[in-house]
Design a protein around this motif. Structure first.
Motif, short mmCIF file in Angstrom:
data_model
loop_
_atom_site.label_atom_id
_atom_site.label_comp_id
_atom_site.label_asym_id
_atom_site.label_seq_id
_atom_site.Cartn_x
_atom_site.Cartn_y
_atom_site.Cartn_z
N GLU A 69 51.00 40.00 46.62
CA GLU A 69 50.10 39.44 45.86
C GLU A 69 50.86 38.50 45.53
O GLU A 69 51.87 38.09 44.86
N PRO A 70 50.23 37.24 46.75
CA PRO A 70 51.49 36.21 46.73
C PRO A 70 50.91 35.15 45.30
O PRO A 70 51.65 34.28 44.91
N ILE A 71 49.54 36.02 44.82
CA ILE A 71 49.70 34.23 43.70
C ILE A 71 50.15 34.97 42.53
O ILE A 71 50.36 34.82 41.34
N ILE A 72 51.16 36.14 42.46
CA ILE A 72 51.88 35.85 41.33
C ILE A 72 52.65 35.50 39.81
O ILE A 72 52.27 35.86 39.04
N LEU A 73 52.95 35.07 40.83
CA LEU A 73 53.87 33.83 40.35
C LEU A 73 53.22 33.16 39.51
O LEU A 73 53.49 32.46 38.41
N GLU A 74 51.93 32.21 40.19
CA GLU A 74 51.57 31.54 39.70
C GLU A 74 50.71 31.65 38.68
O GLU A 74 50.46 31.74 37.35
#
Length: 246
Positions: free
Chosen positions: A210-215
């Protein structure tokens, strides 16, 4: 209330069983930090060096990884790109599913979503739970995932472990159940260094899932702050409208 609780337990039990990997050994806490960019960078390098010979990340693009983890193109090309891959390519591998099935007995799974399917703690525990088992094709087994069909690619770094069993008597016969593992011969890395390596690798796979997790987490904070401010405004407005009624 008790009936509702019983229904929830029945509904969630398959999910909990999947997260535990169907094993008697407890999961260890991975304690990953997705805000630690250096840990994610190391994990990406470990994945390419030790895992990507068999496992792909076919939903991850090299350029996306580099942008998110702060890796410049020169370092990306020198350290992560393999086999003529370009930054815009997906992280696929050359091994064909048919060949993998012939060599390993099954198609080798893509690992993009492994931590979302299993959980980071499962992956962390799995990578620490290989032990010597001469009955297996590659001479090793895994306490968390019994009879797994893969070699221990990190064995030289971790060292040699043996299984710890619990023996019970059933109808006069001894039955052994794996309870854990213990290190009997050290590898290249110390136990602490190996734990950190596995933690970095687990953190990277969690990011890849989930690359978007931090954003998304950052956006969630802004949304909660907005809702808190809006609640105050709405409450004051309500008091103003209803002051003559109350």
């Amino acid at each position: 209330m008790s009936k509702l609780l019983a229904v929830l337990i029945l509904l969630l039990s398959p999910v909990m069983a999947l997260g535990a990997g169907g094993s008697a050994i407890p999961l260890q806490k991975s304690k990953i930090d997705l805000y630690d960019q250096e840990s994610l960078q190391r994990g990406a390098q470990y994945f390419v060096d030790y895992c990507m010979g068999c496992h792909s990340l076919e939903f991850m693009r090299y350029s996306r990884l580099a942008d998110d983890l702060g890796i410049d193109e020169a370092d990306l090309r020198e350290n992560l790109l393999r086999g003529g891959a370009e930054p815009g390519d997906m992280m696929t591998i050359a091994m064909r599913p048919d060949d993998a099935e012939a060599w390993f007995g099954m198609a080798v799974p893509d690992l993009t979503l492994v931590t979302r399917w299993r959980s980071p703690d499962w992956v962390y525990t799995f990578l620490k739970s290989f032990y010597v088992d001469p009955s297996r094709p590659y001479g090793v087994n895994n306490a968390l995932f019994q009879d797994v069909g893969m070699p221990h690619m990190l064995g030289g770094l971790q060292g040699t472990q043996r299984g710890v069993y619990k023996t019970t008597m059933v109808d006069g016969e001894e039955h052994k159940t794996i309870q854990g593992v213990e290190l009997v011969e050290a590898g290249v890395l110390s136990p602490q260094a190996y734990d950190q390596m596995v933690r970095d690798l687990t953190a990277f796979l969690t990011y890849a899932g989930e690359p978007i997790i931090l954003e998304r987490r950052q956006l969630g904070i802004y949304v909660l702050l907005f809702l808190g401010l809006f609640f105050v405004v709405a409450y004051l407005l309500k008091k103003e409208y209803w002051k003559d009624v109350h």
